[in-house]
Every structure is written in structure tokens, then in C-alpha cells.
Design a protein around this motif. Structure first.
Motif, PDB file in Angstrom:
ATOM      1  N   VAL A  32      29.338  38.658 -26.302  1.00 53.94           N
ATOM      2  CA  VAL A  32      29.226  38.008 -27.607  1.00 53.94           C
ATOM      3  C   VAL A  32      29.178  39.057 -28.714  1.00 53.94           C
ATOM      4  O   VAL A  32      28.498  40.077 -28.598  1.00 53.94           O
ATOM      5  CB  VAL A  32      27.959  37.120 -27.648  1.00 53.94           C
ATOM      6  CG1 VAL A  32      27.626  36.689 -29.066  1.00 53.94           C
ATOM      7  CG2 VAL A  32      28.146  35.902 -26.746  1.00 53.94           C
ATOM      8  N   THR A  33      29.920  38.786 -29.788  1.00 52.04           N
ATOM      9  CA  THR A  33      29.935  39.686 -30.948  1.00 52.04           C
ATOM     10  C   THR A  33      29.236  39.084 -32.167  1.00 52.04           C
ATOM     11  O   THR A  33      28.807  39.819 -33.047  1.00 52.04           O
ATOM     12  CB  THR A  33      31.375  40.033 -31.348  1.00 52.04           C
ATOM     13  OG1 THR A  33      32.063  38.821 -31.722  1.00 52.04           O
ATOM     14  CG2 THR A  33      32.114  40.702 -30.193  1.00 52.04           C
ATOM     15  N   ASN A  34      29.170  37.753 -32.236  1.00 50.47           N
ATOM     16  CA  ASN A  34      28.541  37.058 -33.365  1.00 50.47           C
ATOM     17  C   ASN A  34      27.494  36.082 -32.848  1.00 50.47           C
ATOM     18  O   ASN A  34      27.741  35.380 -31.860  1.00 50.47           O
ATOM     19  CB  ASN A  34      29.570  36.234 -34.164  1.00 50.47           C
ATOM     20  CG  ASN A  34      30.499  37.083 -34.976  1.00 50.47           C
ATOM     21  OD1 ASN A  34      30.717  38.243 -34.664  1.00 50.47           O
ATOM     22  ND2 ASN A  34      31.076  36.497 -36.018  1.00 50.47           N
ATOM     23  N   VAL A  35      26.387  35.990 -33.544  1.00 47.53           N
ATOM     24  CA  VAL A  35      25.365  34.995 -33.227  1.00 47.53           C
ATOM     25  C   VAL A  35      25.161  34.117 -34.450  1.00 47.53           C
ATOM     26  O   VAL A  35      24.833  34.607 -35.536  1.00 47.53           O
ATOM     27  CB  VAL A  35      24.033  35.653 -32.824  1.00 47.53           C
ATOM     28  CG1 VAL A  35      22.947  34.588 -32.649  1.00 47.53           C
ATOM     29  CG2 VAL A  35      24.195  36.450 -31.536  1.00 47.53           C
ATOM     30  N   ALA A  36      25.391  32.816 -34.291  1.00 46.77           N
ATOM     31  CA  ALA A  36      25.124  31.844 -35.342  1.00 46.77           C
ATOM     32  C   ALA A  36      23.761  31.234 -35.048  1.00 46.77           C
ATOM     33  O   ALA A  36      23.633  30.354 -34.196  1.00 46.77           O
ATOM     34  CB  ALA A  36      26.207  30.760 -35.364  1.00 46.77           C
ATOM     35  N   GLY A  37      22.735  31.735 -35.729  1.00 43.11           N
ATOM     36  CA  GLY A  37      21.380  31.377 -35.356  1.00 43.11           C
ATOM     37  C   GLY A  37      20.562  30.744 -36.457  1.00 43.11           C
ATOM     38  O   GLY A  37      21.037  30.507 -37.576  1.00 43.11           O
ATOM     39  N   ALA A  38      19.307  30.471 -36.114  1.00 42.67           N
ATOM     40  CA  ALA A  38      18.322  29.918 -37.035  1.00 42.67           C
ATOM     41  C   ALA A  38      17.018  30.686 -36.818  1.00 42.67           C
ATOM     42  O   ALA A  38      16.828  31.323 -35.773  1.00 42.67           O
ATOM     43  CB  ALA A  38      18.128  28.423 -36.768  1.00 42.67           C
ATOM     44  N   PRO A  39      16.097  30.665 -37.784  1.00 47.97           N
ATOM     45  CA  PRO A  39      14.890  31.486 -37.694  1.00 47.97           C
ATOM     46  C   PRO A  39      14.107  31.409 -36.384  1.00 47.97           C
ATOM     47  O   PRO A  39      13.686  32.457 -35.875  1.00 47.97           O
ATOM     48  CB  PRO A  39      14.062  30.980 -38.881  1.00 47.97           C
ATOM     49  CG  PRO A  39      15.083  30.601 -39.896  1.00 47.97           C
ATOM     50  CD  PRO A  39      16.205  29.987 -39.092  1.00 47.97           C
ATOM     51  N   PRO A  40      13.894  30.212 -35.795  1.00 47.82           N
ATOM     52  CA  PRO A  40      13.111  30.195 -34.557  1.00 47.82           C
ATOM     53  C   PRO A  40      13.709  31.025 -33.424  1.00 47.82           C
ATOM     54  O   PRO A  40      12.976  31.535 -32.571  1.00 47.82           O
ATOM     55  CB  PRO A  40      13.079  28.702 -34.185  1.00 47.82           C
ATOM     56  CG  PRO A  40      13.290  27.990 -35.467  1.00 47.82           C
ATOM     57  CD  PRO A  40      14.231  28.852 -36.248  1.00 47.82           C
ATOM     58  N   MET A  41      15.030  31.170 -33.404  1.00 50.76           N
ATOM     59  CA  MET A  41      15.672  31.997 -32.384  1.00 50.76           C
ATOM     60  C   MET A  41      15.245  33.450 -32.517  1.00 50.76           C
ATOM     61  O   MET A  41      14.906  34.121 -31.532  1.00 50.76           O
ATOM     62  CB  MET A  41      17.191  31.892 -32.491  1.00 50.76           C
ATOM     63  CG  MET A  41      17.773  30.555 -32.154  1.00 50.76           C
ATOM     64  SD  MET A  41      19.547  30.462 -32.536  1.00 50.76           S
ATOM     65  CE  MET A  41      20.195  31.873 -31.665  1.00 50.76           C
TER      66      MET A  41
ATOM     67  N   VAL B 107      15.708  19.772 -35.424  1.00 49.36           N
ATOM     68  CA  VAL B 107      16.495  20.435 -34.393  1.00 49.36           C
ATOM     69  C   VAL B 107      16.913  21.838 -34.787  1.00 49.36           C
ATOM     70  O   VAL B 107      17.233  22.672 -33.943  1.00 49.36           O
ATOM     71  CB  VAL B 107      17.760  19.618 -34.035  1.00 49.36           C
ATOM     72  CG1 VAL B 107      17.375  18.313 -33.387  1.00 49.36           C
ATOM     73  CG2 VAL B 107      18.629  19.390 -35.271  1.00 49.36           C
ATOM     74  N   THR B 108      16.933  22.137 -36.081  1.00 54.27           N
ATOM     75  CA  THR B 108      17.317  23.471 -36.529  1.00 54.27           C
ATOM     76  C   THR B 108      16.126  24.395 -36.701  1.00 54.27           C
ATOM     77  O   THR B 108      16.282  25.532 -37.131  1.00 54.27           O
ATOM     78  CB  THR B 108      18.068  23.398 -37.869  1.00 54.27           C
ATOM     79  OG1 THR B 108      17.185  22.844 -38.866  1.00 54.27           O
ATOM     80  CG2 THR B 108      19.311  22.551 -37.753  1.00 54.27           C
ATOM     81  N   GLY B 109      14.926  23.908 -36.379  1.00 56.04           N
ATOM     82  CA  GLY B 109      13.746  24.747 -36.484  1.00 56.04           C
ATOM     83  C   GLY B 109      13.019  24.627 -37.804  1.00 56.04           C
ATOM     84  O   GLY B 109      11.983  25.249 -38.005  1.00 56.04           O
ATOM     85  N   LYS B 110      13.535  23.823 -38.719  1.00 56.99           N
ATOM     86  CA  LYS B 110      12.874  23.642 -40.011  1.00 56.99           C
ATOM     87  C   LYS B 110      11.648  22.745 -39.827  1.00 56.99           C
ATOM     88  O   LYS B 110      11.709  21.737 -39.122  1.00 56.99           O
ATOM     89  CB  LYS B 110      13.848  23.011 -40.995  1.00 56.99           C
ATOM     90  CG  LYS B 110      13.356  22.961 -42.436  1.00 56.99           C
ATOM     91  CD  LYS B 110      14.372  22.261 -43.335  1.00 56.99           C
ATOM     92  CE  LYS B 110      15.694  22.987 -43.366  1.00 56.99           C
ATOM     93  NZ  LYS B 110      16.642  22.352 -44.308  1.00 56.99           N
TER      94      LYS B 110
END
Length: 495
Positions: free
Chosen positions: A241-250, A477-480
Motif C-alpha cells: 500500500v502506498t496511500n492510506v485513506a484514514g480517519a483519526p481513530p485509526m 462509523v467514521t469515528g466522530k
């Protein structure tokens, strides 16, 4: 520029037929194979007699079937309605009835919930009915797609607290993909990228800023249906993997993993969105890995990305960057005037990526001049980077003074032992409202010690009147943090 978002898949199949498109734990599928399956879904929908504009629901986990069904709906000229797999039958009934969904494609483990909705047809990928469905031979539309035709309906709280369906056209979705594609410092996406996507594809961030962007470049997307910190790092290593599309909890979870820096060695871009990234998390993560997290800001109504630190090429803790190319942005006061430099104001945006209002009549969309008020409050620093202050609707007014919960949360998160904070206003008999903080902390942190910490760092009217230490906070679901659920569970008045 393509007119139908699904044309991105056809273009990728023509230019890179054998290149990996979708990778899951079960299989790897090329762009040629994805395009063939998209065509089969589109033909099946037309064979069922559904007309253009028919709303088709998707209640699917992250996987190949979501990708091919989503683009198949669009290629058939119909409207995709992505649905969170965690919805209950009651929630689905309200949403589906509201937008007139005719059919829902659902995974086996959630098909029973969908089946509880009266009068709704359910189709399960992999079933015998699905196999018959995907061998339909109806010809696909040959007339050009109107870019202004509706492509997706996505439920969002918008600028109120009541879920509404945002109307996203092909024009809006494609525009945001193209705006992101112009970012080159570093590039938001290249044809050789392999992108890890953990967030559900029913969320606009994963749906358009990740999946559609991957299709636009003929890159590769690695899909997982749930986030496990160790397994995700292993997937990054195995699939290069070269890119990570993430959110803060990750990033919070990864910060506690052994071998983090080694696992991310080949990753060129770590992106965070969907929820605010705490400053301390960004700083700690870069210390551990030597890699910055590039933060962005957006909302469903904007397809979704509005600003990104990739615009200036300078990640900055606590800031969400500058507007993408083609997006106009103003900060306005309550009178609608542009604020003075350095002052906070509500974010207003204008651009081809904006939605067409809320279903069914386009209510509350952009004004006659194309401007849309996001409801978010921010200020810009001397370099033009935005720092989010808060949601206007979450503003707390204490004795006539404005208190932005985000500011209080940022201060409390600086205290040792404080893990997570959510601040809201509660009614108060003397001041109108008071500030209440819900805090997740290590065992030796007490409410009184948190109050002492706040009093030393905040104006008196901004200090919490009540601090409640809780075991955990409810999340989307996005960690918000879900403040609506928090208010239902713990809200009330200050006495």
C-alpha cells in the motif's frame, strides 16, 4: 471530462485492462473484470424494468460487490442510495420511504433487516436470484448522460440535526474528483498507487474521495470491511500500500502498535478526514513514524472535500489546509459579511462540486449566486490555512458570550491522562447555558483535577461547569463523536 461517474471505470478498463482494480481478502479483480461486472449489473437493472432515475439502495459491506453494484446503478442511469450496514429496520423505513427506494442490494447478514421494511425488494449478491439478475441482456443506455442528473442520494444531518438526503449529481461528484486530481504537492493520487480504504463505502469520503478517485486514475483500492490495527498494518505490508485513506481513530489505534514505522515504510501518503484530527495525535504519529498526516476538511454536500493541506503542500497540526482548485471560500459573520483577517466566521463555499440541495425539491442548497453555508466556523492563519473552531449549531452561549466546544475540547486534551473529550451546552437557570464536558481518562484523573486544569487555561465563561468522567463516548462509523447520542444518554441541565 466524463459525464457519468461510471465512465471512469470504462476508461480505466480501456487503458489498464489487466491492472489490479479491487483487492479484498478473498480476491484481486482487474479493471477489465470490474467493468464487465458493472455492465452486468446495469443490464440486470434495466431488464427488471426500472426506469432512469429509479432509486436503488446499497446495504453492502466494503467489497467487490459494492463497487460493481454502485457503478452499475450509475451506468444504468439510476440513482444510488448507499446505506450504512448498521441501520435498524426502523431507520431504514424512514429513510427508504422518504426517497422512494424500489430495490435494495444487501449482504446476507443484513438482508433480514432490510426484509423487515414493508414492500421493499431485496437482492443478495451471490444468491441464485443474483446470478439470474446479472445475466440480463438488456442493452445499456446509449444517449449521453446529463451531468446535472441525479447520481447519488446520501443521508446526512446537513446543517441541522435531522437526517436528510443530499442530492449529488454526476457533475458534482466528478468535479470533486477532478479538483483532487489537480493536487500535485504531493499528488493526491497516481496511477501506480495502491490505496487502503477502511472507512465504509456508504460514507462520502470513501465513496468519492477514495473509490471514485482511484477509478479516475486507474489505480488500485484495497478494501477491508472492518478496522483491526494489526491486521490493517499487515495488509499494508502484504499489498504494498502506498496511500492510506484514514480517519483519526485509526491513527490513534496505530500509535500503540509495535513495528508501526517499519509497516508504513513504503507508504507515501497518509490522509485523515471525516472527523477532526487532534493536534497531539498528529504530532505523536509523526514522531513515531517520521511521516506526516495530511488532513482535509469536507462534508457530504460538497462531494466531499473542501480544503486539504495537500493544497499548500505543508501539513500543519490543528489546521485543515486551503480550498481545492475551483472552490471559492469565504468566512462570514452572523450578518453575512466577510470577517476581518484572523477572525472566526462561518465557512461559505462555492464550486462545481456542490450538491443540488436536499431531496426531493432541492431545498436549502446553494443560493442564487452558488454559495452554500456549511455551518462550520473557522479562522484562517497568516498563510491562509484554515483551523476549524466548531459547528455553528453546537455553539454554546454563556451569559451572552460565545463558547466553541472545539476550543474547550482542545484544551482538555492537553491534560495528561485525558484520552477523549466531548463538550456541549446544557441549560442553566442563571446563565442560559453552561458548558459540560464528558471525558474519557485514565483511572487517577478526576473531575476536580480536570476542572482545575481548565480554570488555569480558559476564561471563566468557557470553563466547564460540569465534568463527567465516562468509560467511553458514542461514535459514528467514521469515528466522530456522536453528540446527538451523547445528549440523549447523558444530556440535561446544569443545576
Amino acid at each position: 471530462m466524463v459525464a457519468n461517474l461510471a465512465d471512469l471505470v470504462r476508461a480505466a478498463a480501456e487503458s489498464r485492462p489487466r491492472h489490479p482494480a479491487v483487492v479484498t481478502e478473498e480476491r484481486m479483480t482487474t479493471w477489465s473484470e470490474v467493468d464487465w461486472q458493472v455492465r452486468a449489473v446495469a443490464s440486470g437493472l434495466i431488464s427488471r424494468g426500472f426506469d432512469k432515475g429509479t432509486r436503488i439502495g446499497l446495504m453492502l459491506h466494503n467489497g467487490l460487490e459494492f463497487v460493481t453494484t454502485y457503478f452499475g446503478i450509475l451506468r444504468a442511469g439510476m440513482v444510488a442510495v448507499p446505506l450504512n450496514t448498521g441501520y435498524t429496520a426502523n431507520e431504514l423505513t424512514r429513510m427508504i420511504d422518504g426517497v422512494g427506494v424500489r430495490l435494495v442490494v444487501a449482504d446476507p447478514d443484513v438482508a433480514g433487516v432490510v426484509g423487515q421494511v414493508e414492500g421493499l425488494e431485496v437482492l443478495v449478491p451471490g444468491s441464485e436470484a443474483w446470478r439470474r439478475f446479472t445475466v440480463g441482456s438488456s442493452p445499456l443506455p446509449t444517449d449521453p448522460t446529463d451531468p446535472e442528473s441525479l447520481a447519488v442520494l446520501l443521508f446526512t444531518s446537513g446543517t441541522s440535526s435531522r437526517p436528510k438526503a443530499a442530492m449529488l449529481t454526476h457533475r458534482a461528484l466528478i468535479a470533486n474528483v477532478e479538483q483532487l486530481s489537480q493536487l500535485q504537492n504531493p499528488p493526491a493520487m497516481t496511477a501506480e498507487d495502491v490505496v487502503l480504504s477502511v472507512l465504509p463505502l456508504s460514507h462520502i469520503y470513501a465513496l468519492n474521495a477514495t473509490l471514485a478517485l482511484v477509478a479516475r486514475h486507474g489505480a488500485t483500492i484495497v478494501l477491508t470491511s472492518r478496522f483491526d490495527p494489526a491486521l490493517a498494518l499487515d495488509s499494508i505490508h502484504r499489498h504494498k500500500v502506498t496511500n492510506v485513506a484514514g480517519a483519526p481513530p485509526m491513527y490513534v489505534a496505530w500509535s500503540g502498535q509495535d513495528g508501526l514505522a517499519a509497516a508504513l515504510q513504503g507508504v507515501r501518503l497518509l490522509v485523515s478526514g471525516a472527523a477532526p484530527l487532534p493536534r497531539n495525535v498528529m504530532e505523536q504519529f509523526e514522531t513515531l513514524t517520521g511521516k506526516p498526516i495530511w488532513e482535509g476538511y469536507g462534508m457530504t454536500e460538497c462531494s466531499p472535500v473542501i480544503t486539504a493541506s495537500l493544497v499548500s503542500g505543508q501539513p500543519k497540526a490543528g489546521f485543515v489546509g486551503q480550498p481545492l482548485p475551483g472552490i471559492d471560500l469565504e468566512l462570514r459573520d452572523e450578518a453575512g459579511d466577510v470577517v476581518e483577517d484572523g477572525d472566526p466566521g462561518e465557512i461559505f463555499v462555492r464550486g462545481a462540486n456542490l450538491f443540488s440541495g436536499y431531496w426531493p425539491d432541492g431545498a436549502d442548497g446553494p443560493d442564487d449566486e452558488g454559495w452554500f453555508g456549511t455551518g462550520d466556523v473557522a479562522y484562517a492563519d497568516d498563510e491562509g490555512d484554515l483551523r476549524l473552531v466548531d459547528r455553528r449549531r453546537e455553539l454554546v452561549i454563556v451569559s451572552g458570550f460565545n463558547v466553541y466546544p472545539r476550543e474547550v475540547e482542545d484544551v482538555l486534551l492537553q491534560m495528561d491522562g485525558v484520552l477523549e473529550v466531548a463538550v456541549m451546552g446544557v441549560s442553566h437557570p442563571y446563565t442560559g447555558e453552561a458548558v459540560k464536558a464528558f471525558v474519557v481518562a485514565v483511572p487517577d484523573v478526576t473531575s476536580e483535577s480536570i476542572l482545575d486544569f481548565a480554570r488555569a487555561r480558559l476564561a471563566r465563561f468557557k470553563c466547564p461547569t460540569i465534568v463527567e468522567v465516562v468509560a467511553d463516548l458514542p461514535h459514528s462509523v467514521t469515528g466522530k463523536v456522536s453528540k446527538a447520542r451523547l445528549r440523549e444518554d447523558f444530556g440535561g441541565s446544569a443545576s
